[in-house]
Design a protein around this motif. Structure first.
Motif, PDB file in Angstrom:
ATOM      1  N   LEU A 275      -6.782  -2.145   7.138  1.00 37.46           N
ATOM      2  CA  LEU A 275      -5.876  -1.485   8.079  1.00 37.46           C
ATOM      3  C   LEU A 275      -4.552  -1.168   7.400  1.00 37.46           C
ATOM      4  CD1 LEU A 275      -5.275  -0.653  11.076  1.00 37.46           C
ATOM      5  CD2 LEU A 275      -4.288  -2.926  11.332  1.00 37.46           C
ATOM      6  N   ARG A 276      -4.032  -2.124   6.680  1.00 35.34           N
ATOM      7  CA  ARG A 276      -2.748  -1.945   5.997  1.00 35.34           C
ATOM      8  C   ARG A 276      -2.843  -0.884   4.906  1.00 35.34           C
ATOM      9  NH1 ARG A 276       0.175  -6.538   2.504  1.00 35.34           N
ATOM     10  NH2 ARG A 276       1.939  -5.311   1.811  1.00 35.34           N
ATOM     11  N   ASP A 277      -3.927  -0.927   4.122  1.00 36.41           N
ATOM     12  CA  ASP A 277      -4.059   0.014   3.011  1.00 36.41           C
ATOM     13  C   ASP A 277      -4.280   1.440   3.485  1.00 36.41           C
ATOM     14  OD1 ASP A 277      -4.402   0.697   0.141  1.00 36.41           O
ATOM     15  OD2 ASP A 277      -6.377   1.285   0.902  1.00 36.41           O
ATOM     16  N   SER A 278      -4.993   1.611   4.573  1.00 34.23           N
ATOM     17  CA  SER A 278      -5.307   2.960   5.030  1.00 34.23           C
ATOM     18  C   SER A 278      -4.234   3.549   5.940  1.00 34.23           C
ATOM     19  CB  SER A 278      -6.659   2.971   5.754  1.00 34.23           C
ATOM     20  OG  SER A 278      -6.602   2.139   6.904  1.00 34.23           O
ATOM     21  N   ALA A 279      -3.225   2.748   6.290  1.00 33.55           N
ATOM     22  CA  ALA A 279      -2.164   3.217   7.182  1.00 33.55           C
ATOM     23  C   ALA A 279      -1.275   4.243   6.487  1.00 33.55           C
ATOM     24  CB  ALA A 279      -1.326   2.035   7.659  1.00 33.55           C
ATOM     25  N   LEU A 280      -0.677   5.108   7.294  1.00 36.04           N
ATOM     26  CA  LEU A 280       0.218   6.144   6.791  1.00 36.04           C
ATOM     27  C   LEU A 280       1.663   5.699   6.926  1.00 36.04           C
ATOM     28  CD1 LEU A 280      -2.456   7.647   7.704  1.00 36.04           C
ATOM     29  CD2 LEU A 280      -1.033   9.620   8.056  1.00 36.04           C
ATOM     30  N   THR A 281       2.493   6.185   6.036  1.00 37.34           N
ATOM     31  CA  THR A 281       3.928   5.996   6.180  1.00 37.34           C
ATOM     32  C   THR A 281       4.418   7.025   7.198  1.00 37.34           C
ATOM     33  OG1 THR A 281       4.491   7.586   4.461  1.00 37.34           O
ATOM     34  CG2 THR A 281       4.145   5.277   3.764  1.00 37.34           C
ATOM     35  N   VAL A 282       5.656   6.897   7.619  1.00 36.81           N
ATOM     36  CA  VAL A 282       6.239   7.883   8.537  1.00 36.81           C
ATOM     37  C   VAL A 282       6.229   9.264   7.893  1.00 36.81           C
ATOM     38  CG1 VAL A 282       8.388   8.593   9.669  1.00 36.81           C
ATOM     39  CG2 VAL A 282       7.618   6.224   9.843  1.00 36.81           C
ATOM     40  N   ALA A 283       6.574   9.344   6.621  1.00 43.04           N
ATOM     41  CA  ALA A 283       6.602  10.633   5.923  1.00 43.04           C
ATOM     42  C   ALA A 283       5.201  11.241   5.836  1.00 43.04           C
ATOM     43  CB  ALA A 283       7.199  10.474   4.530  1.00 43.04           C
ATOM     44  N   GLU A 284       4.196  10.428   5.546  1.00 39.55           N
ATOM     45  CA  GLU A 284       2.820  10.937   5.466  1.00 39.55           C
ATOM     46  C   GLU A 284       2.337  11.425   6.827  1.00 39.55           C
ATOM     47  OE1 GLU A 284       1.158   8.095   1.831  1.00 39.55           O
ATOM     48  OE2 GLU A 284       1.088   7.364   3.909  1.00 39.55           O
TER      49      GLU A 284
ATOM     50  N   ILE B  68       8.152  11.485  14.459  1.00 38.87           N
ATOM     51  CA  ILE B  68       7.213  10.363  14.342  1.00 38.87           C
ATOM     52  C   ILE B  68       7.880   9.087  14.838  1.00 38.87           C
ATOM     53  CG2 ILE B  68       5.863   8.944  12.731  1.00 38.87           C
ATOM     54  CD1 ILE B  68       4.749  11.816  13.165  1.00 38.87           C
ATOM     55  N   ARG B  69       9.111   8.852  14.432  1.00 38.95           N
ATOM     56  CA  ARG B  69       9.830   7.661  14.892  1.00 38.95           C
ATOM     57  C   ARG B  69      10.018   7.674  16.408  1.00 38.95           C
ATOM     58  NH1 ARG B  69      12.387   8.796  10.079  1.00 38.95           N
ATOM     59  NH2 ARG B  69      12.019   7.227   8.461  1.00 38.95           N
ATOM     60  N   HIS B  70      10.293   8.854  16.951  1.00 35.53           N
ATOM     61  CA  HIS B  70      10.434   8.971  18.404  1.00 35.53           C
ATOM     62  C   HIS B  70       9.111   8.621  19.097  1.00 35.53           C
ATOM     63  CE1 HIS B  70      11.601  10.438  22.337  1.00 35.53           C
ATOM     64  NE2 HIS B  70      10.490  11.170  22.348  1.00 35.53           N
ATOM     65  N   ARG B  71       8.007   9.160  18.600  1.00 36.66           N
ATOM     66  CA  ARG B  71       6.696   8.862  19.196  1.00 36.66           C
ATOM     67  C   ARG B  71       6.376   7.378  19.115  1.00 36.66           C
ATOM     68  NH1 ARG B  71       2.621  13.771  17.331  1.00 36.66           N
ATOM     69  NH2 ARG B  71       3.926  15.469  18.069  1.00 36.66           N
ATOM     70  N   LEU B  72       6.736   6.742  18.017  1.00 35.31           N
ATOM     71  CA  LEU B  72       6.543   5.296  17.906  1.00 35.31           C
ATOM     72  C   LEU B  72       7.382   4.573  18.961  1.00 35.31           C
ATOM     73  CD1 LEU B  72       6.622   4.951  14.033  1.00 35.31           C
ATOM     74  CD2 LEU B  72       4.744   4.170  15.498  1.00 35.31           C
ATOM     75  N   GLY B  73       8.615   5.012  19.130  1.00 32.39           N
ATOM     76  CA  GLY B  73       9.527   4.371  20.073  1.00 32.39           C
ATOM     77  C   GLY B  73       9.099   4.465  21.516  1.00 32.39           C
ATOM     78  N   VAL B  74       8.439   5.555  21.877  1.00 28.03           N
ATOM     79  CA  VAL B  74       8.027   5.738  23.273  1.00 28.03           C
ATOM     80  C   VAL B  74       6.551   5.415  23.495  1.00 28.03           C
ATOM     81  CG1 VAL B  74       9.862   7.401  23.779  1.00 28.03           C
ATOM     82  CG2 VAL B  74       7.619   8.229  23.008  1.00 28.03           C
ATOM     83  N   GLY B  75       5.880   4.883  22.468  1.00 26.65           N
ATOM     84  CA  GLY B  75       4.496   4.460  22.629  1.00 26.65           C
ATOM     85  C   GLY B  75       3.464   5.570  22.557  1.00 26.65           C
ATOM     86  N   ARG B  76       3.832   6.704  21.980  1.00 25.15           N
ATOM     87  CA  ARG B  76       2.863   7.801  21.846  1.00 25.15           C
ATOM     88  C   ARG B  76       2.120   7.728  20.518  1.00 25.15           C
ATOM     89  NH1 ARG B  76       6.386  12.730  22.790  1.00 25.15           N
ATOM     90  NH2 ARG B  76       4.509  13.812  22.135  1.00 25.15           N
ATOM     91  N   LEU B  77       2.560   6.841  19.642  1.00 21.50           N
ATOM     92  CA  LEU B  77       1.853   6.457  18.417  1.00 21.50           C
ATOM     93  C   LEU B  77       2.008   4.950  18.297  1.00 21.50           C
ATOM     94  CD1 LEU B  77       2.974   9.153  15.784  1.00 21.50           C
ATOM     95  CD2 LEU B  77       0.675   8.873  16.745  1.00 21.50           C
ATOM     96  N   VAL B  78       1.097   4.332  17.577  1.00 18.14           N
ATOM     97  CA  VAL B  78       1.166   2.890  17.377  1.00 18.14           C
ATOM     98  C   VAL B  78       1.388   2.619  15.890  1.00 18.14           C
ATOM     99  CG1 VAL B  78      -1.331   2.568  17.104  1.00 18.14           C
ATOM    100  CG2 VAL B  78       0.039   0.705  17.938  1.00 18.14           C
ATOM    101  N   GLY B  79       2.147   1.578  15.619  1.00 15.52           N
ATOM    102  CA  GLY B  79       2.420   1.203  14.239  1.00 15.52           C
ATOM    103  C   GLY B  79       3.053  -0.164  14.177  1.00 15.52           C
ATOM    104  N   TRP B  80       3.371  -0.585  12.979  1.00 12.87           N
ATOM    105  CA  TRP B  80       4.034  -1.862  12.781  1.00 12.87           C
ATOM    106  C   TRP B  80       4.986  -1.733  11.608  1.00 12.87           C
ATOM    107  CZ3 TRP B  80      -0.670  -0.786  10.730  1.00 12.87           C
ATOM    108  CH2 TRP B  80      -0.871  -1.089   9.389  1.00 12.87           C
ATOM    109  N   LYS B  81       5.960  -2.624  11.582  1.00 10.18           N
ATOM    110  CA  LYS B  81       6.928  -2.652  10.486  1.00 10.18           C
ATOM    111  C   LYS B  81       6.362  -3.519   9.367  1.00 10.18           C
ATOM    112  CE  LYS B  81      10.804  -0.588  11.907  1.00 10.18           C
ATOM    113  NZ  LYS B  81      12.070  -0.306  11.314  1.00 10.18           N
ATOM    114  N   ASP B  82       6.372  -2.980   8.161  1.00 16.97           N
ATOM    115  CA  ASP B  82       5.909  -3.707   6.983  1.00 16.97           C
ATOM    116  C   ASP B  82       6.978  -3.576   5.916  1.00 16.97           C
ATOM    117  OD1 ASP B  82       4.248  -5.093   5.205  1.00 16.97           O
ATOM    118  OD2 ASP B  82       3.302  -3.253   4.492  1.00 16.97           O
ATOM    119  N   ARG B  83       7.623  -4.693   5.633  1.00 17.41           N
ATOM    120  CA  ARG B  83       8.710  -4.709   4.650  1.00 17.41           C
ATOM    121  C   ARG B  83       9.785  -3.679   5.000  1.00 17.41           C
ATOM    122  NH1 ARG B  83       4.047  -5.145   0.642  1.00 17.41           N
ATOM    123  NH2 ARG B  83       3.770  -7.372   0.536  1.00 17.41           N
TER     124      ARG B  83
END
Length: 194
Positions: free
Chosen positions: A79-88, A100-115
């Motif tokens: 999951l971690r290796d195949s995940a995209l960065t915000v830029a990707e 992308i950050r806005h969509r993450l903030g309002v729950g229209r995309l899912v993600g997690w903070k890594d480092r």
């Protein structure tokens, strides 16, 4: 490094060297490993009694526990290796990174903070867009569910989702034009006992 591992990684579409993959697995194992082989050792006798009475298993680590744990570690690493960065993700969707950050903030995309940087699981993307019906499904996912649980749900065949009489995953169901409300209904049950 083993040519077999290189072949498996290439076949799975993972853009990582075997050394990088093994490093990811080791990192996930460290984070998921119990810090103490005997969980009962963390508690006083009274606490142990109360927790045992409540139904918790505080017995020491058993070797039969290793196989499910290994599967979890590998799933986490993939999951971690195949995940995209915000830029990707922004490039793939043809939008600015702020969208992308806005969509993450309002729950229209899912993600997690890594480092300190967002990582977005690849399962939620399809071509140059997001998975059809994604917003409907994500709105139904309980907020306490970890990204790995959501990824597992979205990519595992469900007995309630049939395409031509064959079980399918929520992701495949949505890609085939299935009603996202059916997936959303199943998603509401994530984290509840079966």
């Amino acid at each position: 490094m083993s040519p077999a591992l290189e072949a498996v990684l290439a076949e799975a579409g993972l853009q990582v060297t075997p050394d990088e993959f093994l490093s990811l697995v080791a990192d996930a194992a460290k984070r998921l490993a119990p810090p103490h082989p005997d969980p009962a050792g963390y508690f006083t006798p009274d606490q142990r009694d109360a927790l045992t009475e409540a139904g918790l298993d505080l017995s020491p680590h058993r070797t039969e526990d290793d196989q499910p744990r290994a599967r979890t570690v590998v799933a986490h690493a993939v999951l971690r290796d195949s995940a995209l960065t915000v830029a990707e993700a922004a490039r793939q969707l043809g939008v600015d990174t702020s969208r992308i950050r806005h969509r993450l903030g309002v729950g229209r995309l899912v993600g997690w903070k890594d480092r300190g940087a967002w990582r977005l699981p690849a399962w939620q993307f399809a071509g140059t867009g997001v998975l059809p019906g994604l917003e409907t499904v994500l709105a139904a996912v309980p907020t306490d569910q970890p990204t790995l649980v959501v990824a597992g749900f979205m990519t595992t065949e469900q007995e309630d989702l049939l395409l031509e009489n064959d079980r399918t995953s929520p992701r495949e169901w949505l890609l085939a034009g299935g009603d996202p409300r059916r997936v959303a209904e199943l998603a509401t049950r994530l984290g509840t006992p079966a």
